[in-house]
Design an enzyme around this catalytic site. Structure first.
Site, PDB file in Angstrom:
ATOM      1  CG  HIS A   1      36.117 -25.777  34.041  1.00 54.19           C
ATOM      2  ND1 HIS A   1      35.499 -26.797  33.346  1.00 54.19           N
ATOM      3  CD2 HIS A   1      36.543 -24.886  33.110  1.00 54.19           C
ATOM      4  CE1 HIS A   1      35.548 -26.537  32.043  1.00 54.19           C
ATOM      5  NE2 HIS A   1      36.165 -25.376  31.877  1.00 54.19           N
TER       6      HIS A   1
ATOM      7  CD  GLN B   1      37.380 -20.510  30.502  1.00 53.93           C
ATOM      8  OE1 GLN B   1      38.357 -20.019  29.944  1.00 53.93           O
ATOM      9  NE2 GLN B   1      36.362 -21.043  29.817  1.00 53.93           N
TER      10      GLN B   1
ATOM     11  CB  CYS C   1      39.510 -35.326  33.554  1.00 56.38           C
ATOM     12  SG  CYS C   1      38.963 -33.712  34.164  1.00 56.38           S
TER      13      CYS C   1
ATOM     14  CG  HIS D   1      34.981 -36.226  35.490  1.00 51.31           C
ATOM     15  ND1 HIS D   1      35.978 -35.445  34.932  1.00 51.31           N
ATOM     16  CD2 HIS D   1      34.259 -36.724  34.444  1.00 51.31           C
ATOM     17  CE1 HIS D   1      35.874 -35.480  33.607  1.00 51.31           C
ATOM     18  NE2 HIS D   1      34.839 -36.242  33.287  1.00 51.31           N
TER      19      HIS D   1
ATOM     20  CG  HIS E   1      36.388 -31.783  36.484  1.00 51.78           C
ATOM     21  ND1 HIS E   1      36.975 -32.903  37.041  1.00 51.78           N
ATOM     22  CD2 HIS E   1      36.144 -30.948  37.531  1.00 51.78           C
ATOM     23  CE1 HIS E   1      37.081 -32.756  38.356  1.00 51.78           C
ATOM     24  NE2 HIS E   1      36.575 -31.557  38.669  1.00 51.78           N
TER      25      HIS E   1
ATOM     26  CG  ASN F   1      31.408 -20.663  29.063  1.00 52.81           C
ATOM     27  OD1 ASN F   1      30.641 -19.723  29.242  1.00 52.81           O
ATOM     28  ND2 ASN F   1      32.592 -20.509  28.503  1.00 52.81           N
TER      29      ASN F   1
ATOM     30  CB  CYS G   1      40.273 -35.879  37.698  1.00 50.18           C
ATOM     31  SG  CYS G   1      38.569 -36.005  37.109  1.00 50.18           S
TER      32      CYS G   1
END
Length: 338
Positions: free
Chosen positions: A146, A148, A36, A93, A144, A133, A39
Site C-alpha cells: 500500500h 499513502q 489484515c 497480501h 500488505h 514505504n 485484504c
C-alpha cells in the site's frame, strides 16, 4: 486534559516548518494484527476491487481536526486540516510494484493523480504528497502492499526548498533546473540506469542514500495530473523497472521509500515533477543509518562513490530487464551498456 483525539500543527520557529501532531497515531496497530484490514473481505475493503482508496483509520490530518491548545507567543498552533489517504495497490497480501499486474500499477498512478487534482481544488490545501514505504526496517506497520497520500495545508519544507532553488536557477540561467540536471546526467552517462520514451531513471550525482534513484520526465511537467495517458504508462514502466532492479540487487526484497515530488497546488509552472527512491541498505547486510551529521546538521555523508553504486544498480536493472522479458512483460525502454 481530557482524553480526546487531537490533530494539530505546531510551528518550529527554529527551522521555520510545521510539525504534525496526532494523538491517535500512538495507538495504531503495529504489524501483528489478527486479520489484515487491506485484504478483500475485510470490514473496510469489501470485495471485487483491484486498486482501492481508503481513509486512514489513524490519520495525521483530518478535515474535522481539533487542536489541543491555542497559539502563545513563539509557539503557533493550528488545526491539522487535510486528509490522510491509503491507496492499496493490489488485493494480494504479498507483492511489490514489480509483481502486481501492470494494469494495477497504471491505475494506481491514475488514482493518485485524481486525488491530487481533486484535493488541490480545496482552497485550504497547498500540497498533495503521495509516498510509499516498504519494509520492516522502514517502519511499515502493515505489510500488505500500500501507499499513502498526505493532503497538506502547507508546502513541505523539502519541496519548498526545491522550488526556491528551481526559481533561483531560472533567474540566473533562464532554464529549468531539473531539465538541466537531466541533460547533465545524460551527457555524463555514468549514472543513467534506464530510459524509455518519456522518463529517465538515474542515480543522481548528488545522491544522499547509497542506492538512491530518481525518475525524471523528459518533458517539463509539474504534476501527475498533467501527464498524458502514454506518459502515465511510461512512468509505470520506469517505476516497475526501478523496483524490479532493487529486488534483484541483493537477492532479497529491498526496503525503500518512494516519494512523488510534484508542484504545489497553486504553482506558477516552475516546478518539475519527479519521483525519488530512498533505499536504506548500503550493502547486502548493512544499513545506512543517518546519525549526528545527518540529523544534527542536515549534511548527508555518502559511503562509496555514486558511480560505483550506479554500476551495481545497472547490472540489477539488466537482470530485471531479462526477467521481465522472460515472463512476457516486455519493458518499454532500455538499460544503457555503460
Amino acid at each position: 486534559m481530557r482524553r480526546e483525539t487531537y490533530n494539530e500543527l505546531r510551528w518550529n520557529p527554529l527551522i521555520g516548518s510545521w510539525i504534525i501532531v496526532s494523538s491517535k497515531r500512538a495507538v495504531r496497530p503495529w504489524r501483528q494484527v489478527e486479520k489484515c484490514p487491506f485484504c478483500p473481505g475485510s470490514e473496510e475493503t469489501g470485495v471485487g476491487w483491484d486498486v482501492l482508496v481508503l481513509d486512514n483509520r489513524f490519520p495525521a490530518l483530518r478535515v474535522d481536526a481539533v487542536a489541543s491548545r491555542g497559539s502563545r507567543g513563539l509557539y503557533k498552533v493550528e488545526r491539522a486540516y487535510g486528509y490522510s489517504k491509503v491507496v492499496v495497490e493490489t488485493p494480494d497480501h504479498e507483492g511489490d510494484l514489480d509483481t502486481i499486474p501492470f494494469v494495477n500499477l497504471i491505475k494506481y498512478l491514475r488514482v493518485i493523480a485524481d486525488l491530487t487534482e481533486k484535493h488541490c481544488g480545496d482552497p485550504k490545501i497547498e500540497y498533495v504528497l503521495p509516498f510509499r514505504n516498504k519494509g520492516e526496517v522502514i517502519g511499515v506497520s502493515l505489510t500488505h502492499p500500500h501507499s499513502q497520500v498526505y493532503v497538506l495545508p502547507f508546502i513541505p519544507p523539502r519541496v519548498k526548498r526545491e522550488l526556491s532553488m528551481i526559481k533561483e536557477h531560472r533567474e540566473k540561467t533562464g532554464s529549468c533546473l531539473l531539465c538541466d540536471i537531466l541533460k547533465a546526467e545524460e551527457s555524463d552517462g555514468e549514472r543513467i540506469l534506464y530510459s524509455n520514451s518519456h522518463f529517465t531513471a538515474f542515480l543522481p550525482f548528488f545522491a544522499m542514500w547509497p542506492y538512491e534513484v530518481h525518475i525524471y520526465p523528459q518533458r517539463h511537467v509539474g504534476s501527475l495530473p498533467q501527464l498524458d495517458p502514454e506518459e502515465l504508462q511510461s512512468l509505470a514502466d520506469a517505476i516497475r523497472m526501478v523496483v524490479g532492479a532493487y529486488n534483484r540487487l541483493f537477492g532479497f526484497s529491498l526496503p525503500y521509500i518512494m516519494v512523488f515530488h510534484q508542484s504545489p497546488c497553486r504553482d506558477s509552472g516552475e516546478f518539475h515533477f519527479h519521483v525519488e527512491f530512498y533505499p536504506v541498505h548500503r550493502s547486502q547486510d548493512k544499513l545506512k543509518y543517518p546519525a549526528g551529521i545527518e540529523w544534527g546538521g542536515w549534511i548527508f555523508t555518502y559511503d562509496g562513490l555514486p558511480e560505483e553504486r550506479a554500476g551495481e544498480l545497472r547490472k540489477a536493472f539488466q537482470r530485471a530487464l531479462v526477467d521481465f522479458e522472460t515472463k512476457g512483460l516486455k519493458p518499454f525502454g532500455r538499460v544503457p551498456e555503460k
